[in-house]
Design an enzyme around this catalytic site. Sequence first.
Site, PDB file in Angstrom:
ATOM      1  CG  ASP A  97      -1.735  -1.292   1.550  1.00  0.00           C
ATOM      2  OD1 ASP A  97      -1.748  -2.007   0.525  1.00  0.00           O
ATOM      3  OD2 ASP A  97      -2.419  -0.926   2.258  1.00  0.00           O
ATOM      4  CG  ASP A 150      -3.773   3.205  -0.054  1.00  0.00           C
ATOM      5  OD1 ASP A 150      -2.913   4.143   0.277  1.00  0.00           O
ATOM      6  OD2 ASP A 150      -4.061   2.402   0.447  1.00  0.00           O
ATOM      7  CG  HIS A 170      -5.457  -1.801  -1.829  1.00  0.00           C
ATOM      8  ND1 HIS A 170      -5.142  -2.304  -0.562  1.00  0.00           N
ATOM      9  CD2 HIS A 170      -5.187   0.174  -2.046  1.00  0.00           C
ATOM     10  CE1 HIS A 170      -5.189  -0.979   0.367  1.00  0.00           C
ATOM     11  NE2 HIS A 170      -5.313   0.299   0.076  1.00  0.00           N
ATOM     12  CG  ASP A 182      -3.930  -5.518  -4.390  1.00  0.00           C
ATOM     13  OD1 ASP A 182      -4.612  -5.221  -4.092  1.00  0.00           O
ATOM     14  OD2 ASP A 182      -2.803  -5.858  -4.265  1.00  0.00           O
ATOM     15  CB  CYS A 225      -1.766  -7.195   0.731  1.00  0.00           C
ATOM     16  SG  CYS A 225      -3.418  -6.666  -0.608  1.00  0.00           S
TER      17      CYS A 225
HETATM   18  N1  ABU Z   1      -7.080  -4.269   0.521  1.00  0.00           N
HETATM   19  C1  ABU Z   1      -7.122  -5.982  -0.199  1.00  0.00           C
HETATM   20  C2  ABU Z   1      -8.393  -5.576  -0.586  1.00  0.00           C
HETATM   21  C3  ABU Z   1      -9.332  -6.579  -1.212  1.00  0.00           C
HETATM   22  C4  ABU Z   1     -10.465  -6.639  -1.320  1.00  0.00           C
HETATM   23  O1  ABU Z   1     -10.711  -6.230  -2.996  1.00  0.00           O
HETATM   24  O2  ABU Z   1     -11.517  -6.769  -1.555  1.00  0.00           O
END
Ligand code: ABU
Length: 386
Positions: free
Chosen positions: A133, A217, A267, A269, A371
Amino acid sequence: TDKSKLPYAVNSKCEKVELPTGTNLKSPVWSWNGWDPLEEVIVGRAEGAFCPPFEKEIQVNSYGDNFEFMKKQASKPFPKEIVNKAITEIAEFCRILEAEGITVKQPDIIDWSVPYKTPDFASTGLYAAMPRDIWMVVGDEIIEAPMCWRSRFFEYRAYRALMKDYFKRGAKWTSAPRPQMSQELYDNDYPIGDLDKRYEMANNGKFLTTEFEPVFDTADFIRAGTDIFVQRSQVTNDFGIEWVRSHLAPKGIKVHKLNFTDPHAMHIDTTFNILGPGLVLTHPERPCHELDMIKKAGWTILTAPKPLCPPDHPLWFSSRWLSANVVMLDPHRVCVQKTETTTAAMFESFGLKAIPIDIRHANTLGGGFHCWTCDIRRRGTLESYF
Ligand code: ABU
């Protein structure tokens, strides 16, 4: 990338390109994508994880039952039994990486419960569990993110010893402008409890954060050589995307904004995880509005299977789709949550070797393998796949 050596067929291009002027070939930091053979990595820490004040930015990413939990737990340490299990799992994850010959570094242990105050806000900290992040490596450079959670304002302190060491040994050190995080950064009318409205807003690129100042992030960015993909999210605004775009343009790196139908977007990912040259893992419930562009470039698109994580397993800042939040050790091997057997089977059917590792309680803190890590060095060079 030598396509003939990959365990899967890809149709996208893989073209070596000239390195940007001034690139330090001797830098200890060296990574252009998320799949070249991993040589050094930072793994986060669960130690001292502290539940932040129940601010709006926490509320928008507290799914379902966790909303009440986060409210009750606010400004207290996270439950010891889960944090201790996460610490044990992460120690084992580090041991497995080291056994593969990968150098593992970790951030410092910090007391996240210490209250702080700036002219604009007051808060306590969170943790240094998710290096993805806060840091993004682009070639020989580390970019430190200006994160928009007030509880993360001082998170960089856990990484300063590492940053100074990498810099002294030849890496480039970039810290994006520190955000003020005053009230103007957050939309006071954002409909936190109205999911239908949030879907509508997400489809129009609107989230809790405003365009008051650049915030992002680094986990909202995913790298593929000369092309980096990013989403506008609850924590990354267009101003932040523009900052990264203008910062990387002189290096010849292009930043492409992708849009997804995701009212919790935070995020990229777990939503669009690039696993290899022209190979991407996508989320079936968060459609990408620009997928045609990716398909036209000849990329192979995999769809993540439904997660097997039991619905009652606590997940404080994320959905159960952390099953898709995988990390590559090289183009052949992928770290997968041990209990996510359908995801592992999907990878195996595609010719990849799935390495089962158990970080279920580490997941509870809000992240999967991607992460919890930040690639520092991967053997390879700058290429174009798009
Ligand atoms: N930081 C991970 C995000 C997880 C999700 O998109 O559920």
